[in-house]
Write a protein that holds these residues in place. Structure first.
Motif, PDB file in Angstrom:
ATOM      1  N   LYS A  13       0.827  -1.205   0.000  1.00 34.08           N
ATOM      2  CA  LYS A  13       0.000   0.000   0.000  1.00 34.08           C
ATOM      3  C   LYS A  13       0.862   1.256   0.000  1.00 34.08           C
ATOM      4  O   LYS A  13       0.592   2.215  -0.723  1.00 34.08           O
ATOM      5  CB  LYS A  13      -0.919  -0.013   1.230  1.00 34.08           C
ATOM      6  CG  LYS A  13      -1.895   1.132   1.262  1.00 34.08           C
ATOM      7  CD  LYS A  13      -2.824   1.039   2.448  1.00 34.08           C
ATOM      8  CE  LYS A  13      -3.778   2.211   2.447  1.00 34.08           C
ATOM      9  NZ  LYS A  13      -4.661   2.214   3.604  1.00 34.08           N
ATOM     10  N   LEU A  14       1.963   1.259   0.817  1.00 32.78           N
ATOM     11  CA  LEU A  14       2.890   2.393   0.849  1.00 32.78           C
ATOM     12  C   LEU A  14       3.557   2.595  -0.504  1.00 32.78           C
ATOM     13  O   LEU A  14       3.675   3.721  -0.994  1.00 32.78           O
ATOM     14  CB  LEU A  14       3.951   2.180   1.934  1.00 32.78           C
ATOM     15  CG  LEU A  14       5.015   3.267   2.069  1.00 32.78           C
ATOM     16  CD1 LEU A  14       4.366   4.564   2.537  1.00 32.78           C
ATOM     17  CD2 LEU A  14       6.103   2.831   3.016  1.00 32.78           C
ATOM     18  N   ALA A  15       3.981   1.506  -1.150  1.00 33.52           N
ATOM     19  CA  ALA A  15       4.633   1.600  -2.462  1.00 33.52           C
ATOM     20  C   ALA A  15       3.675   2.142  -3.514  1.00 33.52           C
ATOM     21  O   ALA A  15       4.048   2.977  -4.346  1.00 33.52           O
ATOM     22  CB  ALA A  15       5.173   0.237  -2.870  1.00 33.52           C
ATOM     23  N   ARG A  16       2.407   1.664  -3.499  1.00 37.03           N
ATOM     24  CA  ARG A  16       1.432   2.136  -4.482  1.00 37.03           C
ATOM     25  C   ARG A  16       1.082   3.611  -4.259  1.00 37.03           C
ATOM     26  O   ARG A  16       0.944   4.368  -5.213  1.00 37.03           O
ATOM     27  CB  ARG A  16       0.177   1.270  -4.428  1.00 37.03           C
ATOM     28  CG  ARG A  16       0.397  -0.119  -4.981  1.00 37.03           C
ATOM     29  CD  ARG A  16      -0.898  -0.927  -4.989  1.00 37.03           C
ATOM     30  NE  ARG A  16      -0.668  -2.280  -5.409  1.00 37.03           N
ATOM     31  CZ  ARG A  16      -0.640  -2.667  -6.691  1.00 37.03           C
ATOM     32  NH1 ARG A  16      -0.820  -1.792  -7.656  1.00 37.03           N
ATOM     33  NH2 ARG A  16      -0.437  -3.931  -6.992  1.00 37.03           N
ATOM     34  N   THR A  17       0.951   4.018  -3.003  1.00 35.62           N
ATOM     35  CA  THR A  17       0.644   5.418  -2.693  1.00 35.62           C
ATOM     36  C   THR A  17       1.791   6.320  -3.138  1.00 35.62           C
ATOM     37  O   THR A  17       1.562   7.373  -3.754  1.00 35.62           O
ATOM     38  CB  THR A  17       0.392   5.587  -1.182  1.00 35.62           C
ATOM     39  OG1 THR A  17      -0.645   4.706  -0.783  1.00 35.62           O
ATOM     40  CG2 THR A  17       0.011   7.006  -0.848  1.00 35.62           C
ATOM     41  N   THR A  18       3.017   5.912  -2.844  1.00 38.85           N
ATOM     42  CA  THR A  18       4.184   6.708  -3.244  1.00 38.85           C
ATOM     43  C   THR A  18       4.286   6.795  -4.757  1.00 38.85           C
ATOM     44  O   THR A  18       4.557   7.861  -5.314  1.00 38.85           O
ATOM     45  CB  THR A  18       5.468   6.084  -2.655  1.00 38.85           C
ATOM     46  OG1 THR A  18       5.334   5.992  -1.245  1.00 38.85           O
ATOM     47  CG2 THR A  18       6.690   6.921  -2.994  1.00 38.85           C
ATOM     48  N   ALA A  19       4.048   5.685  -5.458  1.00 37.52           N
ATOM     49  CA  ALA A  19       4.134   5.664  -6.917  1.00 37.52           C
ATOM     50  C   ALA A  19       3.065   6.545  -7.554  1.00 37.52           C
ATOM     51  O   ALA A  19       3.305   7.163  -8.600  1.00 37.52           O
ATOM     52  CB  ALA A  19       4.018   4.240  -7.429  1.00 37.52           C
ATOM     53  N   SER A  20       1.888   6.609  -6.935  1.00 36.77           N
ATOM     54  CA  SER A  20       0.817   7.431  -7.526  1.00 36.77           C
ATOM     55  C   SER A  20       1.031   8.925  -7.300  1.00 36.77           C
ATOM     56  O   SER A  20       0.515   9.745  -8.049  1.00 36.77           O
ATOM     57  CB  SER A  20      -0.539   7.014  -6.955  1.00 36.77           C
ATOM     58  OG  SER A  20      -0.623   7.355  -5.591  1.00 36.77           O
ATOM     59  N   LYS A  21       1.796   9.276  -6.264  1.00 38.22           N
ATOM     60  CA  LYS A  21       2.001  10.693  -5.947  1.00 38.22           C
ATOM     61  C   LYS A  21       3.301  11.271  -6.490  1.00 38.22           C
ATOM     62  O   LYS A  21       3.457  12.481  -6.545  1.00 38.22           O
ATOM     63  CB  LYS A  21       1.963  10.904  -4.434  1.00 38.22           C
ATOM     64  CG  LYS A  21       0.587  10.679  -3.854  1.00 38.22           C
ATOM     65  CD  LYS A  21       0.566  10.956  -2.378  1.00 38.22           C
ATOM     66  CE  LYS A  21      -0.831  10.731  -1.827  1.00 38.22           C
ATOM     67  NZ  LYS A  21      -0.902  10.944  -0.409  1.00 38.22           N
TER      68      LYS A  21
END
Length: 187
Positions: A13-21
């Motif tokens: 979840k942290l990786a996906r959030t960082t990648a989207s931002k």
């Protein structure tokens, strides 16, 4: 199919959030800035008094002097003369020169090493640029070896065993003696 652990799902979840931002370009820019900043870190000013360990003491005027070295300001041909606080070589005063000039027949090296020395006469600390006089055989008189605080040759800025005759006027790399002119006040 294997069940995901709570830790794995949080990392995902942290990786996906960082990648989207953040975009790839901003990540590469930040990574480049971090690498350049890391490379420039050794260029920051550092207080190097700690390398002398317990040999540094603060004088009442706030200037620094080495314990054990008692500088005097009367006899410039003596090793304990205040300008010779970190000299390692022959004094040009004893070899036909002076504190600031090479003896006849020798030439001044364009390079030098610098140290700060405390003058007990006026209670000031001065920068001294030790410069070798080259081109004649070693004088051999008034040899002073004041090496407290000296580091190995692989740290040349803190080593006074190097012969600094590189680039002298004549082709000879022969060391003769060392002068110690004042560059300016250190305090």
């Amino acid at each position: 199919m294997k069940k995901e652990s709570g830790f794995d799902s949080k990392i995902e979840k942290l990786a996906r959030t960082t990648a989207s931002k953040t975009g790839r370009r901003s990540f590469i820019g930040r990574l480049g800035g971090f690498l350049v900043g890391s490379a420039l870190l050794p260029l920051l000013p550092v207080d190097r008094r700690s390398r002398l360990g317990g040999e540094v003491q603060a004088a009442t005027t706030g200037n620094l002097t080495r314990a054990g070295f008692k500088p005097q300001d009367k006899d410039p041909k003596a090793c304990d003369y205040w300008r010779h606080c970190t000299i390692d070589g022959n004094l040009c005063d004893c070899c036909g020169g002076s504190l600031t000039s090479c003896p006849p027949g020798s030439s001044l090296s364009p390079s030098s090493w610098v140290a700060s020395c405390f003058n007990p006469g006026d209670q000031q600390t001065y920068l001294i640029a030790y410069r070798d006089c080259c081109g004649k055989q070693t004088c051999g008189r008034c040899n002073c070896v004041n090496t407290q605080g000296e580091l190995p040759v692989y740290r040349p800025e803190f080593n006074n065993d190097i012969v600094w005759c590189f680039g002298a006027d004549n082709d000879a790399m022969t060391y003769h003696c060392t002068i110690s002119p004042i560059v300016g006040k250190a305090s």
